[in-house]
Design a protein around this motif. Sequence first.
Motif, PDB file in Angstrom:
ATOM      1  N   PHE A 141       0.829  -1.103  -0.014  1.00  0.00           N
ATOM      2  CA  PHE A 141      -0.068   0.065  -0.174  1.00  0.00           C
ATOM      3  C   PHE A 141       0.982   1.186   0.081  1.00  0.00           C
ATOM      4  N   ASN A 142       0.565   1.961  -0.855  1.00  0.00           N
ATOM      5  CA  ASN A 142       1.555   3.330  -1.092  1.00  0.00           C
ATOM      6  C   ASN A 142       2.860   2.882  -1.366  1.00  0.00           C
ATOM      7  N   TYR A 143       3.339   1.955  -1.924  1.00  0.00           N
ATOM      8  CA  TYR A 143       4.649   1.191  -2.285  1.00  0.00           C
ATOM      9  C   TYR A 143       4.330  -0.149  -3.062  1.00  0.00           C
ATOM     10  N   ARG A 144       5.333  -0.397  -3.812  1.00  0.00           N
ATOM     11  CA  ARG A 144       5.352  -1.365  -4.862  1.00  0.00           C
ATOM     12  C   ARG A 144       6.850  -2.192  -4.588  1.00  0.00           C
ATOM     13  N   PRO A 145       6.780  -3.300  -3.897  1.00  0.00           N
ATOM     14  CA  PRO A 145       8.000  -4.264  -3.685  1.00  0.00           C
ATOM     15  C   PRO A 145       8.637  -4.285  -4.989  1.00  0.00           C
ATOM     16  N   GLY A 146       8.089  -4.736  -6.200  1.00  0.00           N
ATOM     17  CA  GLY A 146       8.683  -4.930  -7.245  1.00  0.00           C
ATOM     18  C   GLY A 146       8.878  -6.216  -7.728  1.00  0.00           C
ATOM     19  N   ARG A 147       7.940  -7.265  -7.017  1.00  0.00           N
ATOM     20  CA  ARG A 147       8.136  -8.437  -7.330  1.00  0.00           C
ATOM     21  C   ARG A 147       7.725  -8.901  -9.027  1.00  0.00           C
ATOM     22  N   PHE A 148       6.681  -8.478  -9.113  1.00  0.00           N
ATOM     23  CA  PHE A 148       5.856  -8.755 -10.561  1.00  0.00           C
ATOM     24  C   PHE A 148       5.821  -7.645 -11.382  1.00  0.00           C
ATOM     25  N   LYS A 149       5.953  -7.921 -12.779  1.00  0.00           N
ATOM     26  CA  LYS A 149       5.427  -6.818 -13.680  1.00  0.00           C
ATOM     27  C   LYS A 149       4.159  -6.753 -13.829  1.00  0.00           C
ATOM     28  N   THR A 150       3.278  -7.406 -13.178  1.00  0.00           N
ATOM     29  CA  THR A 150       1.908  -7.072 -13.353  1.00  0.00           C
ATOM     30  C   THR A 150       1.491  -6.244 -11.944  1.00  0.00           C
ATOM     31  N   GLU A 151       2.315  -5.842 -11.272  1.00  0.00           N
ATOM     32  CA  GLU A 151       1.903  -5.055 -10.069  1.00  0.00           C
ATOM     33  C   GLU A 151       0.912  -3.796 -10.499  1.00  0.00           C
ATOM     34  N   THR A 152       0.218  -3.264  -9.725  1.00  0.00           N
ATOM     35  CA  THR A 152      -0.807  -2.256 -10.225  1.00  0.00           C
ATOM     36  C   THR A 152       0.064  -0.970  -9.961  1.00  0.00           C
ATOM     37  N   LYS A 153      -0.403  -0.067 -10.986  1.00  0.00           N
ATOM     38  CA  LYS A 153       0.208   1.124 -10.795  1.00  0.00           C
ATOM     39  C   LYS A 153      -0.220   2.067  -9.616  1.00  0.00           C
ATOM     40  N   LEU A 154       0.779   2.824  -8.902  1.00  0.00           N
ATOM     41  CA  LEU A 154       0.294   3.753  -7.535  1.00  0.00           C
ATOM     42  C   LEU A 154      -0.219   5.089  -8.145  1.00  0.00           C
ATOM     43  N   ASP A 155      -1.436   5.244  -8.247  1.00  0.00           N
ATOM     44  CA  ASP A 155      -2.480   5.995  -8.669  1.00  0.00           C
ATOM     45  C   ASP A 155      -3.066   6.746  -7.698  1.00  0.00           C
ATOM     46  N   VAL A 156      -3.341   6.390  -6.391  1.00  0.00           N
ATOM     47  CA  VAL A 156      -4.132   6.924  -5.625  1.00  0.00           C
ATOM     48  C   VAL A 156      -3.454   6.506  -3.945  1.00  0.00           C
ATOM     49  N   ASP A 157      -3.947   7.537  -3.219  1.00  0.00           N
ATOM     50  CA  ASP A 157      -3.554   7.277  -1.727  1.00  0.00           C
ATOM     51  C   ASP A 157      -4.109   6.091  -1.076  1.00  0.00           C
ATOM     52  N   GLU A 158      -3.427   5.061  -1.219  1.00  0.00           N
ATOM     53  CA  GLU A 158      -4.134   3.844  -0.865  1.00  0.00           C
ATOM     54  C   GLU A 158      -4.405   3.712   0.811  1.00  0.00           C
ATOM     55  N   TRP A 159      -3.602   4.334   1.255  1.00  0.00           N
ATOM     56  CA  TRP A 159      -3.960   4.299   2.993  1.00  0.00           C
ATOM     57  C   TRP A 159      -5.137   5.248   3.236  1.00  0.00           C
TER      58      TRP A 159
END
Length: 649
Positions: A229-247
Motif C-alpha cells: 500500500f502506497n509502495y510497490r515491492p517490485g516482485r511482479f511486472k503485473t503489479e498495479t500502478k500507484l495512482d491513489v493514496d491507498e492508505w
Amino acid sequence: MANTQLPNVYAIFHLNLAFSSIDTSEHQRVVDLCYWPLLHLIERDNIPLGIELTAYTLECIQAVDSSWIEKFKSLLTKGCCELIASGDSQIIGPLLPWEVNSKNLSLGQQSYQALVSYQPKIAYINEQAVSAGLLDCYIDCGFDAVVVEWDNPFSHNTDWDKSSRYQPQQLVAASGRTIKVIWNHAVAFQKFQRYAHDEMTLAEYFEYLAKATHGATAFSLYGSDAEVFNYRPGRFKTETKLDVDEWHRIEQLFTQIKSQQKYRWVAPSQLLAVTQECTTLKVQTPAHPISVKKQAKYNVTRWALSGRNDLSLNSLCYRKYSQLKGLEQVSEQQWRELCRLWASDLRTHLTHNRYQDLLSRYPITPKTANQTAPKAELAAGCKTNSDYQVFHCSERNILTVEHPQLKLVLNGKRGMTIKSLAFARHNFKPILGTLAHGYFDHISYAADFYSNHLVIERYSERDRVTDLSRTQFNVTHTSTGLVISAEIATPQGKLTKWYRLEEEQVECGFDFENRHRPEATIRLGYLTLLNCKQRNWFACHNGGKLLELYHAEQDFNHGRPVSSIVSANSALGATEGVFYTGCDDLGLKISWSPQSCAALPMLSSQKIDDSYLNRAWFSLSEADETLKADGELLNFSYQITPCFKTDIS
C-alpha cells in the motif's frame, strides 16, 4: 462480545523488511510510506488492528526510525493495537528441524519484550506454511493461538464444513494436543487489496463484505503485507500502478465499517472467547502434509527447490545447524544468525544486490564438490567378501547380488535401475523394483515404472534427460561390503551412479560431472513399491519433534504440475533427513544427509483398475516463477533399510 449477533471483523497487517524484492536501502521509504500510516490509522481512528512482524523487522525499523518503535510501544501499552508474533525471522517451519523452529519462536519472544515490552500470545504462522508437527512447537512455546489461512486447508479437507471459517476453531498437532486458530482468508485479503488499489469501489467492496460475512461470527478483513500500500515491492511486472493514496482509501473503509451498525471491530485476541464451542480440525492430508498460503501455485517447494540457489542455501543451513548441535555451548546470537540465514525471503524474489551480499558473507557453494561416491574404495578395492555372491547375466545385462540379509537385482540395460530388492527381515519378499511395461492394463500406464533412476525435464531445451541407457557394471568388494558403479553419458553431462551395500543397507548415489543446475525439474531416486494390492503409507517429520504418519485413502501425486509454470503441488519437509514408506506392514526407511543435499521427498498413489501404483522419489529442483538460472546441482545419495510400520506407529 459473545452475546452480540453482529459479525466481529478484524485485520492483521504483516510487516516484513526482509521482503525478498526490497533492498535495505529502501527501508526508510517503506517505514515512511507503509508503516507510519498504519500507526496513524490506529491512533487517529481507534481501530484495534493486529500488527505482525519479526524481531528482525523490528530491529531494521529501529535502525532507521526509532521514533516508530516508540510510537508502536506506546500504542501497545495503551491497548490500542496488538503485536502478533512470528519469531525472530520469517522461516518456513515445515522445512526446518524442530529445534530451530523452537529457537526462532523463543528468540522472537525475547526480542519483543526487549524492544517494545510486549509478550504476544498469538502467532502468525510464517507464509501460512503449517504442518501438524509445527503446531507442537507453538504449543510448547506457550502460544494461545495461531493465525492460519482457512482457504487452502479447507480445499484439501473434504470433511471440513464450510461454516468452520466463520469463527475460530481448534487445530490438532502431531502430539494430539490442540491449539486455537484464528482464520486468515486469502480471498478476503485479496479483495481488500483490490479495493485499496482502486480496482473496486467502496460500494462494491461493501457488497462483497455483506455476502462474505453472512452468518459469520468472526471474519478476517485482512491478513497480509503492509508493503503493498502506497509502495510497490517490485516482485511482479503485473503489479498495479500507484495512482491513489491507498492508505487514505483504507482509512475510509475502516471508518465506515466502524460507523455502521452492521459489524463490530475487535482485536484478534478478543476472538478467542468464541472458541468455547468449536470444531477440532486436522489441517494435514497425505496429498498436502504441508499447507501454505493463497492459490495452488504456492507450495512448499518454492522455498526449497527453486529461487536463485535454494537447494544449496538450505544445505548450507543444515550444515551450520549440525555444527551448532556439535558444540557444548551455543550462544543466542549463533542461533539467531542461523534463523536469519534460513529466512524465506532469501529463497524467492531475492534482488541481485541482496544475493551478492549473501554470497559475500556465506560460502553457499562449497570450494569442493559434495563428493558422495565411495571413490577411494573403488580405487583401492580389497579381497572378495564371501558374504556377497554376485551373478551377471551377460545376455540380459542383469546383475544379481545375494547376501544373507538382502537380494538386489539391477538392470544394466536401463541405467542400473533396481529390478527388485528384497530383505531377510521381510522374508525376502521383494518390496521395491520395476513394474514392467504392460503390468497395468491401461494405456495411460503402459510404461515401465523403474526404481532408482533420474529424470530431468529441461525447459530451455524442451527435452527430457534420463539415465535409462545401457551401462557396464563395475563391481568392487570392500572390507565392509560391496560397491557397484557405472558411468552414464547424458545430454546434461556425465553421471556417476553407484550403490554401496553393507549388511541390510543399500546406499544409492548420483554424482553429476556438470554442477550447473539447469532450469528444470530434477527428480531422482524413484522407489516403486511392488505391492499393488493396496495404497501406500508414509511418515516423516515436518518441522516438529514427532513423526507424522499418513495413510493414503485416495489418489494423490505431490509431483503433479499445477500449471506450465509451477511443476509440483506439494512435498514432504522430512526435516530429520528420513522418511518411511511402505504397504501393509512391510516398509522402508529412507535416509540421507540434508547437510550434503537438502533434497525433498515426494510421493504418489494412483488407483488403476483394481490395482495401485505407489511411488516415492526425491526432487533437487522444481519450477515456479522464482526459479532463476545459475543455481548449483548437488550430488545426492540416500540409504534404504527395511522396517515395519509397527516399528514407527
